[in-house]
Design a protein around this motif. Structure first.
Motif, short mmCIF file in Angstrom:
data_model
loop_
_atom_site.label_atom_id
_atom_site.label_comp_id
_atom_site.label_asym_id
_atom_site.label_seq_id
_atom_site.Cartn_x
_atom_site.Cartn_y
_atom_site.Cartn_z
N ALA A 18 9.77 -7.92 -13.43
CA ALA A 18 9.93 -9.21 -13.29
C ALA A 18 10.96 -9.61 -14.29
O ALA A 18 11.15 -10.54 -13.51
CB ALA A 18 8.31 -9.81 -14.75
N ILE A 19 11.21 -9.52 -15.29
CA ILE A 19 12.74 -9.60 -15.80
C ILE A 19 14.21 -9.82 -14.83
O ILE A 19 14.79 -10.98 -14.09
CB ILE A 19 12.95 -10.19 -17.39
CG1 ILE A 19 12.11 -10.19 -18.05
CG2 ILE A 19 14.52 -10.82 -17.78
CD1 ILE A 19 12.03 -9.31 -19.39
N TYR A 20 14.24 -8.62 -14.24
CA TYR A 20 15.19 -8.19 -13.53
C TYR A 20 15.01 -9.26 -12.16
O TYR A 20 16.02 -9.82 -11.33
CB TYR A 20 15.33 -6.85 -13.03
CG TYR A 20 16.52 -6.60 -12.29
CD1 TYR A 20 17.34 -5.95 -12.77
CD2 TYR A 20 16.10 -6.48 -10.71
CE1 TYR A 20 18.87 -5.78 -12.32
CE2 TYR A 20 16.94 -5.68 -10.12
CZ TYR A 20 18.03 -5.29 -10.85
OH TYR A 20 19.61 -5.35 -10.00
N LEU A 37 16.91 -4.33 -22.10
CA LEU A 37 17.53 -3.22 -22.04
C LEU A 37 16.79 -2.38 -21.81
O LEU A 37 16.53 -1.13 -21.60
CB LEU A 37 18.94 -3.37 -21.76
CG LEU A 37 19.88 -4.15 -20.94
CD1 LEU A 37 20.99 -4.63 -21.10
CD2 LEU A 37 20.03 -3.54 -19.47
N ALA A 38 16.48 -2.04 -23.35
CA ALA A 38 16.59 -0.80 -24.09
C ALA A 38 14.66 -0.62 -24.32
O ALA A 38 14.14 0.69 -23.46
CB ALA A 38 16.34 -1.25 -25.52
N GLU A 39 13.94 -1.90 -23.45
CA GLU A 39 12.37 -1.22 -22.92
C GLU A 39 12.54 -0.91 -21.39
O GLU A 39 11.65 -0.47 -21.22
CB GLU A 39 11.80 -2.66 -22.97
CG GLU A 39 11.27 -3.60 -24.19
CD GLU A 39 10.93 -4.57 -24.20
OE1 GLU A 39 11.04 -5.56 -23.43
OE2 GLU A 39 9.82 -4.94 -25.34
N GLY A 40 13.85 -1.58 -20.12
CA GLY A 40 13.52 -0.97 -19.98
C GLY A 40 13.82 1.05 -19.52
O GLY A 40 13.63 1.33 -17.66
N LEU A 41 14.59 1.62 -20.38
CA LEU A 41 14.79 2.40 -20.83
C LEU A 41 13.18 3.08 -19.90
O LEU A 41 13.34 4.73 -19.52
CB LEU A 41 15.11 3.44 -21.72
CG LEU A 41 16.18 2.44 -22.29
CD1 LEU A 41 17.07 2.70 -23.90
CD2 LEU A 41 17.89 2.82 -21.47
#
Length: 231
Positions: A65-67, A103-107
């Motif tokens: 969603a953020i992306y 970004l860590a959450e995106g992992l």
């Protein structure tokens, strides 16, 4: 509000200045408030919000969603041989809080391009000058997020989490020691898996290398079979 209404309903309004005014003045200073209130009621009817090919009733992850909203200032660039990450501004100028945590959450993502963007973005941010001072205050928030990646059932997510942990350790050094025990349980569990044994062993050795002597006791408290690189 009234300007916009007059524009949409009153085509007969001839004076150009009035129309131009309403077109130009609200947009630059307040694009959101001027546009947002109107589409809300019709959102449910808007076919764009319903993706017939998407996973049914599964909302996008927070990272996706953020992306989608442009909240992550880097994009995947498809190359003929290798993909790369392109930053919209220099990574040195980007605030680590909250981007490094995001970004860590995106992992934990399993879909392209999120997998690539989160992994490369996390690595790039940690390579900027002064990354340690920016990352250390975020450790209490980063560690639970990395722990979730290391606990993930997907092998690729685990692998990305492990790489990110080593990258973080290289930057923050002994500062990670206070948080390390929270991460080791998941590593200990995966050590039973042959395909990860060597990768985890190398990662633990790097954690010791970057974290110093105190790291050995912390690792051994959770993984008694660990052999120190200094012994």
């Amino acid at each position: 509000g009234s300007n916009v209404l007059r524009m949409s309903s009153g085509i007969q309004i001839k004076p150009k200045t009035a129309v131009q005014k309403s077109k130009t003045s609200p947009l630059p200073c307040s694009p959101e408030p001027a546009i947002k209130p109107q589409p809300k009621p019709s959102d449910k009817l808007n076919p764009k919000t319903i993706d017939p090919f998407g996973a049914h009733s599964r909302p996008p992850s927070a990272f996706a969603a953020i992306y989608a909203k442009g909240g992550i200032p880097c994009r995947l660039v498809h190359g003929s041989v290798k993909h790369r990450l392109q930053w919209e501004c220099l990574p040195e100028t980007v605030p680590f809080d909250p981007l490094l945590v995001t970004l860590a959450e995106g992992l934990r993502e399993t879909k392209h391009p999120y997998t690539f963007v989160s992994k490369e973005g996390f690595k790039d941010l940690l390579m900027v000058e002064g990354a340690a001072e920016k990352a250390i205050p975020l450790l209490p928030r980063l560690v639970p997020v990395l722990k979730a990646a290391l606990a993930h059932s997907d092998d690729e997510v685990f692998g990305r989490g492990l790489d990110a942990l080593v990258q973080l350790s290289a930057v923050v050094g002994p500062s990670l020691n206070d948080h390390l025990k929270h991460l080791l349980t998941n590593l200990s569990r995966r050590l039973m898996d042959k395909k990860f044994r060597d990768k985890i062993t190398v990662a633990l050795q790097k954690l010791e290398q970057y974290g110093g002597k105190a790291t050995v006791a912390i690792i051994k408290s959770k993984i008694p079979t660990y052999c120190s690189i200094s012994s």
